[in-house]
Scaffold this active site. Structure first.
Site, short mmCIF file in Angstrom:
data_model
loop_
_atom_site.label_atom_id
_atom_site.label_comp_id
_atom_site.label_asym_id
_atom_site.label_seq_id
_atom_site.Cartn_x
_atom_site.Cartn_y
_atom_site.Cartn_z
N GLU A 1 1.29 -10.41 -10.42
CA GLU A 1 1.12 -10.24 -9.07
C GLU A 1 1.93 -11.37 -8.33
O GLU A 1 2.33 -11.07 -7.32
CB GLU A 1 -0.44 -9.87 -8.81
CG GLU A 1 -0.87 -8.70 -8.75
CD GLU A 1 -0.10 -7.47 -8.05
OE1 GLU A 1 0.01 -7.97 -6.91
OE2 GLU A 1 0.07 -6.48 -8.33
N CYS B 1 -1.62 -2.58 -20.04
CA CYS B 1 -1.73 -2.60 -18.44
C CYS B 1 -0.34 -2.57 -18.18
O CYS B 1 0.64 -3.50 -18.62
CB CYS B 1 -2.35 -3.83 -18.22
SG CYS B 1 -2.43 -4.23 -16.40
N HIS C 1 1.12 -3.85 -15.78
CA HIS C 1 1.67 -5.27 -15.27
C HIS C 1 2.20 -6.17 -16.28
O HIS C 1 2.95 -6.94 -16.08
CB HIS C 1 0.44 -5.92 -14.82
CG HIS C 1 0.12 -5.78 -13.19
ND1 HIS C 1 -0.80 -4.69 -13.05
CD2 HIS C 1 0.51 -6.20 -12.04
CE1 HIS C 1 -0.96 -4.51 -11.60
NE2 HIS C 1 -0.06 -5.58 -10.96
N ASP D 1 -0.39 4.24 -9.13
CA ASP D 1 -0.94 2.94 -9.89
C ASP D 1 -1.78 2.27 -8.78
O ASP D 1 -1.66 2.63 -7.60
CB ASP D 1 0.32 2.21 -10.32
CG ASP D 1 -0.26 0.87 -10.97
OD1 ASP D 1 -0.78 0.93 -11.83
OD2 ASP D 1 0.34 -0.19 -10.39
N SER D 2 -2.60 1.42 -9.08
CA SER D 2 -3.27 0.51 -8.37
C SER D 2 -2.27 -0.24 -7.47
O SER D 2 -2.53 -0.47 -6.28
CB SER D 2 -4.06 -0.22 -9.00
OG SER D 2 -3.59 -1.28 -9.96
N CYS E 1 -1.46 3.93 -14.55
CA CYS E 1 -2.16 2.66 -14.34
C CYS E 1 -3.23 2.78 -15.68
O CYS E 1 -3.89 3.95 -15.53
CB CYS E 1 -2.93 2.54 -13.10
SG CYS E 1 -4.47 1.39 -13.19
#
Lengths: 271, 271
Positions: free
Chosen positions: B154, B185, B187, B11-12, B74
């Site tokens: 984040e 996503c 996240h 993933d990023s 991701c």
């Protein structure tokens, strides 16, 4: 002897365009190459070692354009990479935005109580505090990491209920004796109107104007000013490491409508 | 024949840990190598060409750990890089989270009206819409780029007035006939409670569980399941390209307290 080579300016992305605008105004005879490292932005949550490595690559890329000086227009990069970039490219003049920002804060503050709003990395490194206290040892510096400001600025959200909520989140409870607030990230000036409401009568300063003045002085000492004559038109060459259309679109919030898509060139570090 | 090699997941950054948690639960005999490309995150505002290049580098790095399959955890990377990674590493099984997410949406929707919340790059590419309509040609797909959700996740901001304002900003005026919302996503699952309030009775689905099921099927078809026996302890090796302490700190919001600083190894693509 006039030195007509361009000045190199780099940032992680578009934030440094606020500094570029001040440089264009203060140094009307000069031309510039502006590099935004959009392929790897943002720098603000990355480690000092990685930011220094990226900064060295940005500086090396600018050297391909025969620049006569390098301005590091990203506070995060300026807070860790000025020594390494200076050493790698000596005797080229290298200037970061951090000391000029600190000087602006010290000049504006009567109480010596100064808050610095910046990225996580800039605050964690403490470079602003050191730079301010080098100029005024009695100063009291409060560092506030405001990472969401970068995301808001990148999305072009500069007013409205989200911005107000984020501003409250970071600034609620700010010591009333603090009389000066430094925007220690080049993304933050676009949020200045929203910050103004929250900061009351405190002075809000950023690095742009003082960096331009400092760079003028540095070029003069190096005998490297263009000094009159006609600069090339356009005066800026824009480079980005990814997403030129996005760079232009977001960049217009920082630089104005002159930043059109067709003016941004895609570059890479390998070239 | 049991294949005890690890499964590679990348993933990023930390978002893919939501997928990793589902993989650990669904595949209890398997072990994993998880890579977060924190030196270059986020991927969501970068171009397809750059995301593909970064994804190829992530996959090549995972191959150094002798992985038997690669899961692209991701959505931005999965939306552009599955063909290139598959081709570069054939016959290794490669799976993205996008088709499993699309399958979860189609399974959950009665009306066939589906919204996809994702990064700017994922929405711009239209890959979710194509994947959903491949499964249900009558489906109507509304893509909503929600880039600030990544910044909130984040920063560990998953509830409160800022989150509520951002959720309203993106979701106000959502078509009432839409009955299913895909968190496109990795996240976004940490924001699910805040989204629940705004989305009313709509189904909220993500890729994690369906990706785990799809990977189990893919490994089985390749005869590559570990199938019983004792997996090594710990079952996951965590790699990050920058900031291991930050990776662990932010990652705990996605993965829980088992993700301690000393479990994350710093790696680079050059090695």
């Amino acid at each position: 002897m006039a030195d007509r080579r361009p000045i190199g300016v780099f940032d992680s992305g578009v934030g440094g365009l606020t500094v570029l605008a001040a440089l264009l105004a203060r140094l009307p005879d000069e031309c510039f190459v502006y590099l935004g490292d959009t392929a790897r932005l943002p720098y603000g949550a990355k480690t000092p070692a990685t930011v220094e490595r990226y900064s060295l690559q940005c500086a090396a890329l600018l050297r391909r354009y025969d620049v006569k000086a390098i301005a590091i227009a990203c506070n995060t990069a300026a807070s860790v990479a000025v020594p390494a970039v200076t050493q790698a490219h000596a005797p080229l003049p290298v200037l970061g935005v951090l000391e000029p920002g600190a000087a602006a804060a010290v000049a504006a503050s009567a109480s010596g109580r100064i808050a610095v709003l910046a990225t996580e990395a800039t605050i964690a490194g403490g470079a602003y505090e050191r730079a301010i206290r080098a100029l005024d040892p009695r100063a009291t510096v409060t560092g506030l990491a405001c990472p969401l400001f970068v995301a808001l600025a990148e999305e072009g959200l500069t007013s409205g209920p989200i911005v107000d909520a984020v501003v409250r989140h970071y600034l609620e409870g700010l010591d009333p004796l603090i009389d000066t607030v430094v925007l220690g990230c080049t993304h933050f000036p676009v949020l200045a109107p929203a910050l103004r409401a929250a900061l009351g009568r405190r002075a809000i300063v950023d690095s742009a104007a003082t960096t331009a003045a400092a760079l003028a002085g540095l070029l003069s000492r190096h005998g490297a000013l263009a000094e009159g004559g006609e600069p090339p038109a356009p005066r800026v060459r824009f480079l980005a490491t990814d997403g030129v259309a996005r760079f232009a679109r977001v960049g217009r919030a920082f630089f104005g409508d002159a930043l059109t898509d067709d003016r941004v060139e895609l570059v890479d570090f390998a070239g």
